[in-house]
Design a protein around this motif. Structure first.
Motif, PDB file in Angstrom:
ATOM      1  N   VAL A 177       0.868  -1.180   0.000  1.00  0.00           N
ATOM      2  CA  VAL A 177       0.000   0.000   0.000  1.00  0.00           C
ATOM      3  C   VAL A 177       0.902   1.226   0.000  1.00  0.00           C
ATOM      4  O   VAL A 177       1.866   1.284   0.766  1.00  0.00           O
ATOM      5  N   GLU A 178       0.596   2.186  -0.841  1.00  0.00           N
ATOM      6  CA  GLU A 178       1.283   3.469  -0.803  1.00  0.00           C
ATOM      7  C   GLU A 178       0.301   4.511  -0.310  1.00  0.00           C
ATOM      8  O   GLU A 178      -0.749   4.728  -0.932  1.00  0.00           O
ATOM      9  N   THR A 179       0.623   5.109   0.835  1.00  0.00           N
ATOM     10  CA  THR A 179      -0.280   6.030   1.505  1.00  0.00           C
ATOM     11  C   THR A 179       0.211   7.455   1.328  1.00  0.00           C
ATOM     12  O   THR A 179       1.357   7.775   1.650  1.00  0.00           O
ATOM     13  N   LEU A 180      -0.663   8.312   0.785  1.00  0.00           N
ATOM     14  CA  LEU A 180      -0.354   9.727   0.596  1.00  0.00           C
ATOM     15  C   LEU A 180      -1.304  10.562   1.433  1.00  0.00           C
ATOM     16  O   LEU A 180      -2.518  10.304   1.448  1.00  0.00           O
TER      17      LEU A 180
ATOM     18  N   VAL B  43      -9.381   7.266   1.733  1.00  0.00           N
ATOM     19  CA  VAL B  43      -9.789   6.846   0.394  1.00  0.00           C
ATOM     20  C   VAL B  43      -8.935   5.662  -0.030  1.00  0.00           C
ATOM     21  O   VAL B  43      -7.696   5.725   0.034  1.00  0.00           O
ATOM     22  N   VAL B  44      -9.576   4.592  -0.428  1.00  0.00           N
ATOM     23  CA  VAL B  44      -8.896   3.447  -1.030  1.00  0.00           C
ATOM     24  C   VAL B  44      -8.931   3.640  -2.542  1.00  0.00           C
ATOM     25  O   VAL B  44      -9.997   3.836  -3.118  1.00  0.00           O
TER      26      VAL B  44
ATOM     27  N   GLY C 272      -7.155  17.002   1.179  1.00  0.00           N
ATOM     28  CA  GLY C 272      -7.448  16.740   2.583  1.00  0.00           C
ATOM     29  C   GLY C 272      -7.837  15.316   2.916  1.00  0.00           C
ATOM     30  O   GLY C 272      -8.415  15.071   3.988  1.00  0.00           O
ATOM     31  N   PHE C 273      -7.501  14.370   2.044  1.00  0.00           N
ATOM     32  CA  PHE C 273      -7.830  12.970   2.277  1.00  0.00           C
ATOM     33  C   PHE C 273      -6.554  12.145   2.421  1.00  0.00           C
ATOM     34  O   PHE C 273      -5.529  12.476   1.836  1.00  0.00           O
ATOM     35  N   GLN C 274      -6.642  11.059   3.191  1.00  0.00           N
ATOM     36  CA  GLN C 274      -5.568  10.072   3.149  1.00  0.00           C
ATOM     37  C   GLN C 274      -5.889   9.096   2.025  1.00  0.00           C
ATOM     38  O   GLN C 274      -6.939   8.459   2.023  1.00  0.00           O
ATOM     39  N   VAL C 275      -4.998   8.992   1.058  1.00  0.00           N
ATOM     40  CA  VAL C 275      -5.215   8.114  -0.101  1.00  0.00           C
ATOM     41  C   VAL C 275      -4.334   6.888   0.026  1.00  0.00           C
ATOM     42  O   VAL C 275      -3.110   7.005   0.236  1.00  0.00           O
TER      43      VAL C 275
ATOM     44  N   GLY D 177     -13.924   6.167   1.582  1.00  0.00           N
ATOM     45  CA  GLY D 177     -14.386   6.165   0.199  1.00  0.00           C
ATOM     46  C   GLY D 177     -13.502   5.289  -0.672  1.00  0.00           C
ATOM     47  O   GLY D 177     -12.426   4.852  -0.259  1.00  0.00           O
ATOM     48  N   ILE D 178     -13.970   5.022  -1.868  1.00  0.00           N
ATOM     49  CA  ILE D 178     -13.218   4.237  -2.853  1.00  0.00           C
ATOM     50  C   ILE D 178     -13.167   5.006  -4.164  1.00  0.00           C
ATOM     51  O   ILE D 178     -14.188   5.544  -4.616  1.00  0.00           O
ATOM     52  N   ILE D 179     -11.981   5.049  -4.765  1.00  0.00           N
ATOM     53  CA  ILE D 179     -11.834   5.479  -6.155  1.00  0.00           C
ATOM     54  C   ILE D 179     -11.352   4.270  -6.934  1.00  0.00           C
ATOM     55  O   ILE D 179     -10.283   3.719  -6.639  1.00  0.00           O
ATOM     56  N   GLY D 180     -12.122   3.834  -7.925  1.00  0.00           N
ATOM     57  CA  GLY D 180     -11.742   2.691  -8.737  1.00  0.00           C
ATOM     58  C   GLY D 180     -11.619   3.089 -10.194  1.00  0.00           C
ATOM     59  O   GLY D 180     -12.432   3.857 -10.706  1.00  0.00           O
ATOM     60  N   VAL D 181     -10.593   2.551 -10.851  1.00  0.00           N
ATOM     61  CA  VAL D 181     -10.333   2.860 -12.255  1.00  0.00           C
ATOM     62  C   VAL D 181     -10.398   1.570 -13.069  1.00  0.00           C
ATOM     63  O   VAL D 181      -9.662   0.615 -12.776  1.00  0.00           O
ATOM     64  N   SER D 182     -11.289   1.519 -14.061  1.00  0.00           N
ATOM     65  CA  SER D 182     -11.412   0.384 -14.976  1.00  0.00           C
ATOM     66  C   SER D 182     -11.669  -0.910 -14.188  1.00  0.00           C
ATOM     67  O   SER D 182     -12.704  -1.034 -13.546  1.00  0.00           O
TER      68      SER D 182
END
Length: 259
Positions: free
Chosen positions: A48-51, A62-63, A88-91, A140-145
């Motif tokens: 996991v890379e956390t920003l 955010v995942v 302002g989110f942890q991604v 929250g979740i951000i999903g790509v494809s």
């Protein structure tokens, strides 16, 4: 120790200045930290890379789930994660392909591995929900494809998820129960997508309407599988506004969808 291509990609992404959003005052001027972590899924270590903005106290989490191309080559995942983190989110960028020991998802194994990757995504959500430095009531979740399909399936069964961003992903047949409960969802797609046809976006929209779920949909008429130029900037602005509204409780409403 040699510098890996992944390290170079992360460095390049963190050096990017998202000018369009910064000019609108949506991003924090504070430095963004990047930390590499791991959790276990199916007996495998998952990276996991956390920003997040340095010094931020208990931000929403955010995942972020990449597409089938993985995280080895595409710097845009890191650039997008930086923009969301600066808002302002942890991604948390999840290397879910570590579960099947791949850098890229093989087209021939997409269907047989989908449930394995979904299990890893669910494990990642449990891992995030156990972290004390984030507000675990706002995930929250951000999903790509491919990641969007996994995110949709995971969010439909997990009420901890309070917002979902679905970037040009398919509607995963059979992975969403009839009694599923989806969170507020932002659907982003290109009308010219030849890999995941835009009909999938409208199918997701129909499901959201059927469940009476708050949602926004934006179909870019001149974009394919992946956004470029103004469409990419516009999509990121929509993501920041949407997550700000549903995860951070900002008064401003998400940007209006248009087709």
């Amino acid at each position: 120790m040699p510098i890996s291509r992944r390290m170079l990609l992360m460095s390049a992404a963190l050096a990017v200045a998202p000018v369009a959003l910064a000019q609108e005052g949506k991003l924090s001027p504070m430095p963004i930290s990047l930390e590499r972590r791991t959790f276990t899924s199916g007996g495998k270590d998952i990276a996991v890379e956390t920003l997040q903005v340095e010094g931020l106290l208990r931000p929403p989490a955010v995942v972020m789930l990449h597409g089938a191309d993985g995280l080895s080559e595409n710097v845009q995942y890191y650039e997008g994660a930086q923009v969301v983190a600066a808002a302002g989110f942890q991604v948390n960028l999840i290397h879910y392909l570590d579960r099947t020991e791949e850098n890229r998802a093989s087209f021939n194994t997409l269907f047989q591995n989908f449930q394995i990757w979904l299990e890893t995504v669910n494990d990642s959500l449990a891992w995030v929900a156990d972290r004390t430095e984030v507000d675990t009531s706002r995930i929250g979740i951000i999903g790509v494809s491919l990641g969007a399909a996994l995110g949709l399936a995971a969010a439909s069964a997990d009420r901890r998820i309070k917002a979902l961003v679905h970037y040009f992903g398919p509607l995963p047949q059979g992975a969403i129960a009839a009694d599923a409960h989806l969170p507020p969802t932002l659907v982003l797609h290109g009308a010219l997508d030849a890999i995941v046809p835009v009909a999938n976006a409208y199918a997701v929209e129909a499901l959201l309407r059927q469940q009476d779920v708050p949602h926004e949909i934006m179909v870019y008429p001149d974009q394919g599988h992946g956004f470029r130029g103004d469409a990419r900037t516009d999509a990121l602005e929509r993501v920041v506004a949407f997550l700000g509204h549903y995860l951070a409780g900002h008064d401003a409403s998400p940007l209006s969808g248009r087709r």
